[in-house]
Write a protein that holds these residues in place. Structure first.
Motif, short mmCIF file in Angstrom:
data_model
loop_
_atom_site.label_atom_id
_atom_site.label_comp_id
_atom_site.label_asym_id
_atom_site.label_seq_id
_atom_site.Cartn_x
_atom_site.Cartn_y
_atom_site.Cartn_z
N LYS A 85 0.67 -1.17 -0.17
CA LYS A 85 0.20 -0.02 -0.01
C LYS A 85 0.80 1.10 0.01
O LYS A 85 0.64 2.21 -0.56
CB LYS A 85 -0.81 -0.04 1.29
CG LYS A 85 -2.31 -1.01 1.10
CD LYS A 85 -3.08 -0.67 2.45
CE LYS A 85 -4.00 -1.36 2.34
NZ LYS A 85 -4.82 -1.58 3.51
N ARG A 123 2.54 1.95 -3.38
CA ARG A 123 1.44 2.57 -4.40
C ARG A 123 1.37 3.76 -3.98
O ARG A 123 1.03 4.70 -5.03
CB ARG A 123 0.26 1.60 -4.26
CG ARG A 123 -0.79 1.82 -5.48
CD ARG A 123 -1.97 1.11 -5.25
NE ARG A 123 -2.25 1.00 -3.95
CZ ARG A 123 -2.97 -0.01 -3.14
NH1 ARG A 123 -3.52 -1.04 -4.08
NH2 ARG A 123 -3.34 -0.14 -1.97
N LYS A 124 0.99 4.31 -2.77
CA LYS A 124 0.71 5.62 -2.66
C LYS A 124 2.01 6.67 -2.41
O LYS A 124 1.97 7.76 -2.97
CB LYS A 124 0.16 5.62 -1.09
CG LYS A 124 -1.14 5.12 -0.95
CD LYS A 124 -2.22 5.87 -0.51
CE LYS A 124 -3.54 4.97 -0.41
NZ LYS A 124 -4.69 5.73 -0.29
N LEU A 125 3.17 6.08 -2.12
CA LEU A 125 4.11 6.91 -2.09
C LEU A 125 5.15 6.78 -3.12
O LEU A 125 6.09 7.76 -3.35
CB LEU A 125 5.17 6.62 -0.75
CG LEU A 125 4.26 6.75 0.50
CD1 LEU A 125 5.43 6.22 1.57
CD2 LEU A 125 4.06 8.00 0.75
N ASP A 133 -0.59 11.20 6.59
CA ASP A 133 -1.10 11.41 5.15
C ASP A 133 -0.29 10.39 4.23
O ASP A 133 0.60 10.35 3.88
CB ASP A 133 -0.93 12.92 4.79
CG ASP A 133 -1.43 13.02 3.57
OD1 ASP A 133 -1.11 14.20 2.73
OD2 ASP A 133 -2.01 12.14 2.80
N LEU A 134 -1.05 9.16 4.05
CA LEU A 134 -0.36 8.24 3.04
C LEU A 134 -0.02 8.81 1.72
O LEU A 134 0.86 8.24 1.01
CB LEU A 134 -1.57 7.02 2.95
CG LEU A 134 -1.06 6.04 4.13
CD1 LEU A 134 -2.12 4.86 4.00
CD2 LEU A 134 0.54 5.60 4.36
N SER A 135 -0.71 9.84 1.37
CA SER A 135 -0.42 10.29 -0.03
C SER A 135 0.75 11.54 0.17
O SER A 135 0.57 12.16 -0.79
CB SER A 135 -1.85 10.82 -0.56
OG SER A 135 -2.47 12.14 0.27
#
Length: 164
Positions: free
Chosen positions: A111, A114-116, A141-143
């Motif tokens: 995950k 994919r986000k970072l 904030d994962l994004s």
């Protein structure tokens, strides 16, 4: 049907077994006490601080005279004070547990990648799994940009106090 080890290994195996059971025995006895109290309450008994209230609710695998000795020991003021102290310590314990729930490290890393757009470092994955919820680096904030995550280590000891 059963494995039998050689007599020369008996002492070493016995020491190992003793060491393993030593860590599990207090939990086993706590469960026995709690089950006996629950059975007594189901029968309408008022179970308070006095453990003799559960004398009729012994487990089948404990002999009656041993059960009575255990109850007598659990009724001593010294044991009750120690039990209360340890209960308080267990309730205040914050570390030592993984905070990812049923999510595995592999899922966390997938995950985050994919986000970072990059792999997590071992330190970031460890912090994510061991910090309190809400203060974990990736919870914010994962994004977020990867530079924010790199600043986590230099941001001070705010995160460190939440670690095990």
């Amino acid at each position: 049907m059963y494995y039998q080890w050689e007599d020369k290994n008996h002492a070493q195996i016995h020491r190992c077994w003793e060491k393993c059971i030593a860590g599990k025995f207090p939990t086993l006895l706590r469960n026995v006490r709690n089950e006996a109290k629950a059975k007594a309450k189901e029968q309408g008994k008022n179970v308070g601080d006095d453990m003799t209230d559960v004398i009729d609710f012994k487990p089948t695998w404990i002999r009656s005279e041993i059960w009575k000795q255990m109850l007598d020991h659990w009724n001593t003021p010294k044991w009750k004070a120690k039990s209360l102290r340890n209960k308080d310590i267990r309730s205040r314990a914050t570390g030592g547990k993984h905070t990812l729930g049923s999510q595995s490290y592999v899922t966390l890393k997938r995950k985050a990648k994919r986000k970072l757009g990059r792999e997590l470092t071992v330190r970031e994955a460890w912090k994510q799994a061991h910090c309190r919820k809400g203060s974990r680096p990736l919870d914010k904030d994962l994004s977020c940009s990867s530079s924010l995550l790199l600043d986590v280590d230099s941001a001070g000891d705010a995160q460190e106090e939440n670690l095990v």
